[in-house]
Motif scaffolding. Sequence first.
Motif, PDB file in Angstrom:
ATOM      1  N   UNK A 216      30.643  10.893  53.233  1.00 44.98           N
ATOM      2  CA  UNK A 216      31.885  10.011  53.943  1.00 44.98           C
ATOM      3  C   UNK A 216      31.559  10.585  55.885  1.00 44.98           C
ATOM      4  N   UNK A 217      31.030  11.779  56.287  1.00 49.31           N
ATOM      5  CA  UNK A 217      30.454  11.989  57.706  1.00 49.31           C
ATOM      6  C   UNK A 217      29.742  11.531  58.154  1.00 49.31           C
ATOM      7  N   UNK A 218      28.747  11.179  57.676  1.00 49.07           N
ATOM      8  CA  UNK A 218      27.397  11.075  58.454  1.00 49.07           C
ATOM      9  C   UNK A 218      27.258  10.290  59.033  1.00 49.07           C
ATOM     10  N   UNK A 219      26.100  10.503  59.680  1.00 49.21           N
ATOM     11  CA  UNK A 219      25.488  10.104  60.890  1.00 49.21           C
ATOM     12  C   UNK A 219      24.124   9.507  61.055  1.00 49.21           C
ATOM     13  N   UNK A 220      23.724   8.941  60.875  1.00 46.18           N
ATOM     14  CA  UNK A 220      21.800   8.152  60.705  1.00 46.18           C
ATOM     15  C   UNK A 220      21.677   7.287  61.978  1.00 46.18           C
TER      16      UNK A 220
ATOM     17  N   UNK B 220      25.296   3.987  72.440  1.00 47.31           N
ATOM     18  CA  UNK B 220      24.724   2.856  72.538  1.00 47.31           C
ATOM     19  C   UNK B 220      22.663   3.381  72.624  1.00 47.31           C
ATOM     20  N   UNK B 221      22.554   4.470  73.215  1.00 45.60           N
ATOM     21  CA  UNK B 221      20.840   4.690  73.150  1.00 45.60           C
ATOM     22  C   UNK B 221      20.512   4.205  72.080  1.00 45.60           C
ATOM     23  N   UNK B 222      20.531   4.526  70.024  1.00 44.19           N
ATOM     24  CA  UNK B 222      20.341   4.258  69.460  1.00 44.19           C
ATOM     25  C   UNK B 222      19.491   2.204  68.900  1.00 44.19           C
ATOM     26  N   UNK B 223      18.772   2.509  68.804  1.00 42.66           N
ATOM     27  CA  UNK B 223      17.741   1.091  68.281  1.00 42.66           C
ATOM     28  C   UNK B 223      18.446   0.549  66.546  1.00 42.66           C
ATOM     29  N   UNK B 224      18.817   1.247  65.739  1.00 46.26           N
ATOM     30  CA  UNK B 224      19.196   1.369  64.969  1.00 46.26           C
ATOM     31  C   UNK B 224      20.768   2.230  64.068  1.00 46.26           C
ATOM     32  N   UNK B 225      20.940   2.154  63.719  1.00 48.72           N
ATOM     33  CA  UNK B 225      22.702   3.245  63.274  1.00 48.72           C
ATOM     34  C   UNK B 225      23.989   2.998  62.543  1.00 48.72           C
ATOM     35  N   UNK B 226      23.676   4.503  61.378  1.00 48.30           N
ATOM     36  CA  UNK B 226      24.401   3.674  60.430  1.00 48.30           C
ATOM     37  C   UNK B 226      25.250   5.490  60.051  1.00 48.30           C
ATOM     38  N   UNK B 227      26.694   5.279  59.740  1.00 48.99           N
ATOM     39  CA  UNK B 227      27.568   6.353  59.470  1.00 48.99           C
ATOM     40  C   UNK B 227      28.922   5.946  58.468  1.00 48.99           C
ATOM     41  N   UNK B 228      29.006   7.146  57.877  1.00 53.94           N
ATOM     42  CA  UNK B 228      29.961   7.209  56.797  1.00 53.94           C
ATOM     43  C   UNK B 228      31.378   6.196  56.839  1.00 53.94           C
ATOM     44  N   UNK B 229      31.812   6.137  56.105  1.00 55.52           N
ATOM     45  CA  UNK B 229      33.222   5.767  56.212  1.00 55.52           C
ATOM     46  C   UNK B 229      34.132   6.417  57.040  1.00 55.52           C
ATOM     47  N   UNK B 230      34.368   7.669  56.993  1.00 50.71           N
ATOM     48  CA  UNK B 230      34.961   9.024  57.606  1.00 50.71           C
ATOM     49  C   UNK B 230      35.028   9.259  59.179  1.00 50.71           C
ATOM     50  N   UNK B 231      33.793   8.022  59.674  1.00 52.72           N
ATOM     51  CA  UNK B 231      32.494   8.696  60.925  1.00 52.72           C
ATOM     52  C   UNK B 231      33.428   8.426  62.369  1.00 52.72           C
ATOM     53  N   UNK B 232      33.588   9.629  62.821  1.00 52.05           N
ATOM     54  CA  UNK B 232      34.022   8.735  64.888  1.00 52.05           C
ATOM     55  C   UNK B 232      33.138   9.135  65.434  1.00 52.05           C
ATOM     56  N   UNK B 233      32.971   8.486  66.788  1.00 49.13           N
ATOM     57  CA  UNK B 233      31.716   8.155  67.641  1.00 49.13           C
ATOM     58  C   UNK B 233      31.591   9.491  68.767  1.00 49.13           C
ATOM     59  N   UNK B 234      32.678   9.755  68.436  1.00 48.43           N
ATOM     60  CA  UNK B 234      32.653  11.360  68.905  1.00 48.43           C
ATOM     61  C   UNK B 234      32.196  12.878  68.463  1.00 48.43           C
ATOM     62  N   UNK B 235      32.212  12.251  67.048  1.00 47.31           N
ATOM     63  CA  UNK B 235      30.879  13.212  66.352  1.00 47.31           C
ATOM     64  C   UNK B 235      30.074  13.716  66.220  1.00 47.31           C
TER      65      UNK B 235
END
Length: 701
Positions: free
Chosen positions: A317-321, A337-352
């Motif tokens: 739920x809180x993962x980011x990759x 903005x530095x990532x070429x591709x990014x995906x995250x969990x449903x409860x992830x926030x950018x501040x994490x």
Amino acid sequence: MAKTDTDSTSGATPGSEPGSEPGAESGTRPESGTRPESGTRPESGTRPESGTHPESGTHPETGSGSGAEAGTESESGTATATSRHTGNDHGFGVAGSKLSTAPSDESGQAVPGSFGGVRRPGLAGRLSWLGRETVGWVRWFWRQLTSMRVALMLLFLLSLAAIPGSLVPQTNVDAVKAEAFKKTHQAVTPLYEKLQMFDVYSSVWFSAIYILLFISLIGCIVPRSWQFVGQLRGRPPVAPRRLDRLPAYTTWRTEADPGQALSAAHALLKRKRFRVDPAPEGGDAVAAEKGYLRETGNLAFHIALIVMLIAFAVGQLWKSEGGKLIVEGDGFSNTLTQYDDFKSGSLFDDDDLDPFGFSLDGFDADYERTGPEKATPRTFRAHVTYWKGADGKPKKSSIEVNEPLEADGSKVYLIGHGYAPVVTIKDGQGDVVYDKDAVAFLPQDGKNLTSSGVVKVPDYRDKNGEKDQLGLQGFFMPTYVPGSGQMASQFPALDNPALFLTAFHGSLGIDGGTPQNVYKLDTSRMKQFKDGQGGKFKQMLTPGKTMTLPNGAGTVKFEGVRTWASFQVTHQPGNGFALGGAATAVAGLAGSLFIQRRRVWVRAVRAEDGRTVIEMAGLGRSESAKLPEELGDLAFALQSHAPPAAEGESAEDSAEEPAEESAEGAAKEPAAVPAQGHAGDPADEPADTDHPVDPSEGARA
């Protein structure tokens, strides 16, 4: 009072008075006043109307029970026949109404096979029945879901569901392979996309199985955990009355006092780390139990499973990759903005995102040069400088395959590497429009790193000073072998680098703001340069060589080659808890499998001859061949405090008789361990006084 037994053919009715004439009407009252028509009994032999039968056992005059004796129904069964023929229950009264299964508007209707029971008439009755029915189905579904059988079925389904994720390339793992698979298998690709085969682990059906398994395990484990807690808090049970019936048993006689023997047994079992329940006041036995760590292992295993499930859920739920390709000399900051591709969990926030960054200082790659494993990589090592936080001090480190860089809860993995040719481009005016910039070329084969890439120059002027846009498309080969007849690299190392380029001019299609793939060139609105013979312009360059574009359009110089590396930055909270839960589960499972729980009882009672009979017995909660051996060791240790008595007569007789007679009588005493474990009479069985009793011999399995 004598009961009148009236023949059914005599015409007399059950309610008539004794001595009345047979021809008299049975429904007529002797005194004044006649019974109402609805209550009159018809003449004998006629069938009364429905509801005209008088109440059973009531005398016509007094209403008392005396009429039940004088006016009992005859064997003709007139009233019974009436009830049977009319189909009502008045012949049985209240009992008949309870025995009836016919639907009734007043009591409601029973619905077979339902959880709601009787459905009473009316809207309120129907709503009440519907509520009971819903609750019943929910309870049934919960019992099925939380059963061990369903949990094992879901676990098996989950393992089957993971098979497509291993056979079909997954988009979130390798998007390039997934796209290649779609192009190669165009017939099945639409079906696979509908079934979410390219995103198995995030598909709806896989998530449904996982969630159901999660709920099933939680519902199955929580009650069992409380059960294990109760077992841990339990005390050893009291000693059975017949210890000799237990699978491991031994006994002997001693001159020690029973209280002294029990105290010694209590201390011995305590010293052997048994949980001991001392003999109550006036009691004759000590109860002990060992192996509670087995239940502790069970409890730890089940709790660890819950911890693992929760940790996995939190991690999803809180993962980011995200992935990032970095050319040697460039850096990366952990912002979205530095990532070429990014995906995250449903409860992830950018501040994490953890505040850290790193730069690629260099890359080392060694390959096998001979033998059947030629071109196989031996060493992949990225040298980086990283920092934590905005004011963190830079530190040197290296990242290798399966040896990630850890920074503030995030891990940086090395995924791949390649080459980035460095080119300098001048336009038709001689101005440098692309100054020694490295362009990453992506490998087209996984072995020798033949790579393709593009160079886009949006600010370009031709020889006339007109604004134009320039695009270069080419292949890079780290080891080019002239004359090989193949436009492919022969080795992944930079042994003989070569760059093959072709040039286009026109519109790159980037002015409209539409996002483009930086590794592809859209030539739909561009024209390819022509050589002097009118053919397509293309040229091979080696480091330091320059390519001159036709018609004075400019020059392209191949300056050299840099390496690039691709990294994957992952942040998955709960990994520590998952690892701890897995380790605890393994330890708990080992404890529950290898630790044997067993119980031992020691009883000491005074026999008729004045000696003390000690009985020891053991019982294992599971099959264990070591229980008799352990019981024998305990008995041997206890004999140091309560030694076996000399086999002779009783202590009182031996004090009066000479020693010779005592020794002679000892030969007639029974053995210390009776065949069936009973404390027999000393005169019943012969004994062998030359061999002292080993208590382990009396312990039998």
